[in-house]
Write a protein that holds these residues in place. Structure first.
Motif, PDB file in Angstrom:
ATOM      1  N   ALA A  99       0.854  -1.190   0.000  1.00  0.00           N
ATOM      2  CA  ALA A  99       0.000   0.000   0.000  1.00  0.00           C
ATOM      3  C   ALA A  99       0.887   1.236   0.000  1.00  0.00           C
ATOM      4  O   ALA A  99       0.748   2.144   0.823  1.00  0.00           O
ATOM      5  N   THR A 100       1.807   1.245  -0.946  1.00  0.00           N
ATOM      6  CA  THR A 100       2.822   2.304  -1.008  1.00  0.00           C
ATOM      7  C   THR A 100       2.232   3.585  -1.601  1.00  0.00           C
ATOM      8  O   THR A 100       1.292   3.525  -2.412  1.00  0.00           O
ATOM      9  N   PRO A 101       2.787   4.740  -1.223  1.00  0.00           N
ATOM     10  CA  PRO A 101       2.309   5.977  -1.837  1.00  0.00           C
ATOM     11  C   PRO A 101       2.500   5.979  -3.357  1.00  0.00           C
ATOM     12  O   PRO A 101       1.690   6.571  -4.073  1.00  0.00           O
ATOM     13  N   SER A 102       3.529   5.313  -3.849  1.00  0.00           N
ATOM     14  CA  SER A 102       3.746   5.346  -5.306  1.00  0.00           C
ATOM     15  C   SER A 102       2.640   4.595  -6.052  1.00  0.00           C
ATOM     16  O   SER A 102       2.132   5.087  -7.066  1.00  0.00           O
ATOM     17  N   GLU A 103       2.225   3.438  -5.570  1.00  0.00           N
ATOM     18  CA  GLU A 103       1.159   2.721  -6.281  1.00  0.00           C
ATOM     19  C   GLU A 103      -0.180   3.430  -6.120  1.00  0.00           C
ATOM     20  O   GLU A 103      -0.990   3.479  -7.052  1.00  0.00           O
ATOM     21  N   VAL A 104      -0.398   4.014  -4.931  1.00  0.00           N
ATOM     22  CA  VAL A 104      -1.644   4.766  -4.729  1.00  0.00           C
ATOM     23  C   VAL A 104      -1.656   6.002  -5.637  1.00  0.00           C
ATOM     24  O   VAL A 104      -2.680   6.323  -6.268  1.00  0.00           O
ATOM     25  N   ALA A 105      -0.503   6.672  -5.745  1.00  0.00           N
ATOM     26  CA  ALA A 105      -0.419   7.855  -6.625  1.00  0.00           C
ATOM     27  C   ALA A 105      -0.715   7.485  -8.075  1.00  0.00           C
ATOM     28  O   ALA A 105      -1.405   8.225  -8.792  1.00  0.00           O
ATOM     29  N   LEU A 106      -0.196   6.348  -8.501  1.00  0.00           N
ATOM     30  CA  LEU A 106      -0.459   5.900  -9.886  1.00  0.00           C
ATOM     31  C   LEU A 106      -1.954   5.716 -10.136  1.00  0.00           C
ATOM     32  O   LEU A 106      -2.484   6.210 -11.132  1.00  0.00           O
ATOM     33  N   THR A 107      -2.626   5.041  -9.212  1.00  0.00           N
ATOM     34  CA  THR A 107      -4.070   4.835  -9.414  1.00  0.00           C
ATOM     35  C   THR A 107      -4.818   6.170  -9.366  1.00  0.00           C
ATOM     36  O   THR A 107      -5.815   6.350 -10.057  1.00  0.00           O
ATOM     37  N   GLN A 108      -4.326   7.106  -8.561  1.00  0.00           N
ATOM     38  CA  GLN A 108      -4.983   8.422  -8.478  1.00  0.00           C
ATOM     39  C   GLN A 108      -4.848   9.183  -9.792  1.00  0.00           C
ATOM     40  O   GLN A 108      -5.757   9.904 -10.199  1.00  0.00           O
ATOM     41  N   TYR A 109      -3.673   9.024 -10.439  1.00  0.00           N
ATOM     42  CA  TYR A 109      -3.483   9.688 -11.734  1.00  0.00           C
ATOM     43  C   TYR A 109      -4.300   8.982 -12.821  1.00  0.00           C
ATOM     44  O   TYR A 109      -4.921   9.645 -13.665  1.00  0.00           O
ATOM     45  N   ASP A 152      -7.107   7.375 -12.584  1.00  0.00           N
ATOM     46  CA  ASP A 152      -8.532   7.716 -12.490  1.00  0.00           C
ATOM     47  C   ASP A 152      -8.789   8.545 -11.230  1.00  0.00           C
ATOM     48  O   ASP A 152      -8.938   7.993 -10.141  1.00  0.00           O
ATOM     49  N   ARG A 153      -8.842   9.845 -11.415  1.00  0.00           N
ATOM     50  CA  ARG A 153      -9.015  10.754 -10.268  1.00  0.00           C
ATOM     51  C   ARG A 153     -10.339  10.516  -9.540  1.00  0.00           C
ATOM     52  O   ARG A 153     -10.470  10.847  -8.363  1.00  0.00           O
ATOM     53  N   ASP A 154     -11.303   9.964 -10.229  1.00  0.00           N
ATOM     54  CA  ASP A 154     -12.596   9.709  -9.585  1.00  0.00           C
ATOM     55  C   ASP A 154     -12.499   8.638  -8.491  1.00  0.00           C
ATOM     56  O   ASP A 154     -13.438   8.463  -7.717  1.00  0.00           O
ATOM     57  N   THR A 155     -11.401   7.910  -8.471  1.00  0.00           N
ATOM     58  CA  THR A 155     -11.285   6.837  -7.476  1.00  0.00           C
ATOM     59  C   THR A 155     -10.509   7.280  -6.236  1.00  0.00           C
ATOM     60  O   THR A 155     -10.259   6.460  -5.342  1.00  0.00           O
ATOM     61  N   ILE A 156     -10.100   8.543  -6.180  1.00  0.00           N
ATOM     62  CA  ILE A 156      -9.328   9.010  -5.015  1.00  0.00           C
ATOM     63  C   ILE A 156     -10.196   8.956  -3.758  1.00  0.00           C
ATOM     64  O   ILE A 156     -11.340   9.417  -3.763  1.00  0.00           O
ATOM     65  N   LYS A 157      -9.635   8.368  -2.698  1.00  0.00           N
ATOM     66  CA  LYS A 157     -10.367   8.224  -1.435  1.00  0.00           C
ATOM     67  C   LYS A 157      -9.849   9.251  -0.433  1.00  0.00           C
ATOM     68  O   LYS A 157      -8.685   9.158  -0.015  1.00  0.00           O
ATOM     69  N   ASN A 158     -10.685  10.177  -0.090  1.00  0.00           N
ATOM     70  CA  ASN A 158     -10.309  11.141   0.945  1.00  0.00           C
ATOM     71  C   ASN A 158     -10.781  10.633   2.295  1.00  0.00           C
ATOM     72  O   ASN A 158     -11.827  11.018   2.801  1.00  0.00           O
ATOM     73  N   VAL A 159     -10.002   9.717   2.830  1.00  0.00           N
ATOM     74  CA  VAL A 159     -10.357   9.085   4.114  1.00  0.00           C
ATOM     75  C   VAL A 159      -9.148   9.173   5.049  1.00  0.00           C
ATOM     76  O   VAL A 159      -8.004   9.264   4.591  1.00  0.00           O
ATOM     77  N   PRO A 160      -9.395   9.154   6.342  1.00  0.00           N
ATOM     78  CA  PRO A 160      -8.264   9.240   7.273  1.00  0.00           C
ATOM     79  C   PRO A 160      -7.419   7.967   7.263  1.00  0.00           C
ATOM     80  O   PRO A 160      -7.948   6.873   7.069  1.00  0.00           O
ATOM     81  N   VAL A 161      -6.128   8.156   7.442  1.00  0.00           N
ATOM     82  CA  VAL A 161      -5.215   7.016   7.611  1.00  0.00           C
ATOM     83  C   VAL A 161      -4.541   7.238   8.957  1.00  0.00           C
ATOM     84  O   VAL A 161      -3.752   8.171   9.120  1.00  0.00           O
ATOM     85  N   ALA A 180       0.503  10.235  -1.265  1.00  0.00           N
ATOM     86  CA  ALA A 180       0.194  10.051  -2.698  1.00  0.00           C
ATOM     87  C   ALA A 180      -0.615  11.222  -3.253  1.00  0.00           C
ATOM     88  O   ALA A 180      -1.444  11.800  -2.557  1.00  0.00           O
ATOM     89  N   ASN A 181      -0.332  11.560  -4.497  1.00  0.00           N
ATOM     90  CA  ASN A 181      -1.158  12.545  -5.210  1.00  0.00           C
ATOM     91  C   ASN A 181      -1.055  12.256  -6.708  1.00  0.00           C
ATOM     92  O   ASN A 181      -0.081  11.641  -7.168  1.00  0.00           O
ATOM     93  N   PRO A 182      -2.059  12.689  -7.468  1.00  0.00           N
ATOM     94  CA  PRO A 182      -2.074  12.331  -8.896  1.00  0.00           C
ATOM     95  C   PRO A 182      -0.909  12.907  -9.686  1.00  0.00           C
ATOM     96  O   PRO A 182      -0.467  12.299 -10.666  1.00  0.00           O
ATOM     97  N   GLU A 183      -0.378  14.044  -9.233  1.00  0.00           N
ATOM     98  CA  GLU A 183       0.763  14.639  -9.940  1.00  0.00           C
ATOM     99  C   GLU A 183       1.990  13.717  -9.851  1.00  0.00           C
ATOM    100  O   GLU A 183       2.705  13.519 -10.839  1.00  0.00           O
ATOM    101  N   ASP A 184       2.219  13.171  -8.674  1.00  0.00           N
ATOM    102  CA  ASP A 184       3.302  12.183  -8.529  1.00  0.00           C
ATOM    103  C   ASP A 184       3.013  10.973  -9.414  1.00  0.00           C
ATOM    104  O   ASP A 184       3.925  10.396 -10.014  1.00  0.00           O
ATOM    105  N   GLY A 185       1.747  10.581  -9.459  1.00  0.00           N
ATOM    106  CA  GLY A 185       1.370   9.423 -10.272  1.00  0.00           C
ATOM    107  C   GLY A 185       1.718   9.634 -11.734  1.00  0.00           C
ATOM    108  O   GLY A 185       2.196   8.711 -12.415  1.00  0.00           O
ATOM    109  N   GLU A 186       1.503  10.825 -12.225  1.00  0.00           N
ATOM    110  CA  GLU A 186       1.837  11.120 -13.632  1.00  0.00           C
ATOM    111  C   GLU A 186       3.341  10.989 -13.863  1.00  0.00           C
ATOM    112  O   GLU A 186       3.784  10.393 -14.849  1.00  0.00           O
TER     113      GLU A 186
END
Ligand code: NI
Length: 248
Positions: A167-177, A179-188, A220-226
C-alpha cells in the motif's frame, strides 16, 4: 495496442514483423485504508498500455487476480493458489504461442506473484525442454514495475522510507493519476508497522492491522502518479527492447 482492440487479421499481420507481446499481471487485494483493491492490476495494465503504445507492441489481457492468500483477512481481497496461477500463466502464454508469439514480457504489479511467476516460467521451459523437438520457441521475462532504475530513483526521491513495502504511496499515486474519480479522501491513522515476514492471512492481519506495511500512502497525489507513470514507461521501453533484441 491492446489485443482486445485488434481484429484477428490485424494480429495475423502484426505477427509477420513482431512476435513479442506484453502481459500485465496484477492482484485483487487490500491496499490499506485509502488504496484500491484493484491497485496492482490497475497499475500493471496502465503501464503496459502506455509502454505498448510507445513501442507499438501488443498488450494481452491483464491477469487480474494473483497470489494474494496473505491478504484474505481483509474484505474484498481475492486470491488464486500458486498452482492455479501457474496453470493460468501457462494457458495465457500457450494460447498466444499457438499463434506465433515467442516473447512474453510480463509487467507485474504485485510482489507476491514473483515466486509463482518464476515457477510458471520454469514449467513452460520444462515443457519445451522435455518435448521431443524442443518446440515451441518461448522466451519469458517478468519485471516488477516499481523496480526499474528511473522508477526506483523517483520513488526514493518522492517518499524515502515512507514508501514502505505494501500500500505504497507510489502505487496509490499511480491509481490516483489513472482515475481521479477513485481518489479516497479518508483518514489514515497511525504509523504503519515496518515491513517484515508473515505467513497466512490471519498472521498478516495481526502484524499489519490496517493492511499497510511500512508505508504512508497519504503522501500520494495524482501529480506524482503522472511522473511515476512517465519514468515507468521509460524503464519498461528500454528493458523490453533489450529483451526482444531483433528477435522477430
Ligand atoms: Ni500493490
Amino acid at each position: 495496442m491492446l489485443l482486445h482492440h485488434c481484429t484477428w487479421k490485424e494480429v495475423e499481420e502484426r505477427l509477420q514483423s513482431s512476435k513479442g507481446i506484453m502481459v500485465p499481471i496484477g492482484s485483487t487485494e487490500q491496499h490499506g485504508p485509502n488504496g484500491l483493491i484493484g491497485t496492482d492490476a490497475i497499475c500493471a495494465a496502465a503501464i503496459a498500455a502506455a509502454a505498448g503504445d510507445e513501442l507499438d507492441v501488443l498488450v494481452a489481457p491483464t491477469i487480474p487476480v494473483g497470489m494474494a492468500q496473505h491478504h484474505m483477512a481483509f474484505a474484498g481481497s481475492m486470491t488464486v493458489r500458486p498452482s492455479t496461477l501457474i496453470q493460468l500463466i501457462n494457458d495465457w502464454v500457450m494460447s498466444l504461442s499457438h499463434h506465433g508469439f515467442t516473447h512474453f514480457y510480463f509487467i507485474n504489479g504485485h510482489g507476491g506473484n514473483t515466486p509463482t511467476v518464476t515457477a510458471a516460467f520454469d514449467e513452460l521451459y520444462a515443457g519445451v525442454s522435455l518435448s521431443a523437438d524442443g518446440a515451441p520457441h518461448i522466451r519469458c521475462r517478468s519485471v516488477n514495475w516499481w523496480q526499474g532504475k528511473r522508477t526506483s530513483e523517483l520513488r526514493k526521491k518522492l517518499y524515502g522510507a515512507k514508501e514502505g513495502a505494501h500500500a505504497t504511496p507510489s502505487e496509490v499515486a499511480l491509481t490516483q493519476y489513472i482515475d481521479r474519480d477513485t481518489i479516497k479522501n479518508v483518514p489514515v491513522d497511525g504509523v504503519a508497522p515496518p515491513p517484515g515476514a508473515f505467513a497466512d492471512a490471519s498472521d498478516y492481519r495481526e502484524k499489519f492491522p490496517d493492511g499497510r506495511m511500512g508505508s504512508d500512502p497519504t503522501l500520494a497525489n495524482p501529480e506524482d502518479g503522472e511522473k511515476l507513470l512517465g519514468v515507468c514507461v521509460a524503464d519498461v521501453v528500454e528493458d523490453y527492447n533489450k529483451f526482444v533484441g531483433n528477435a522477430a
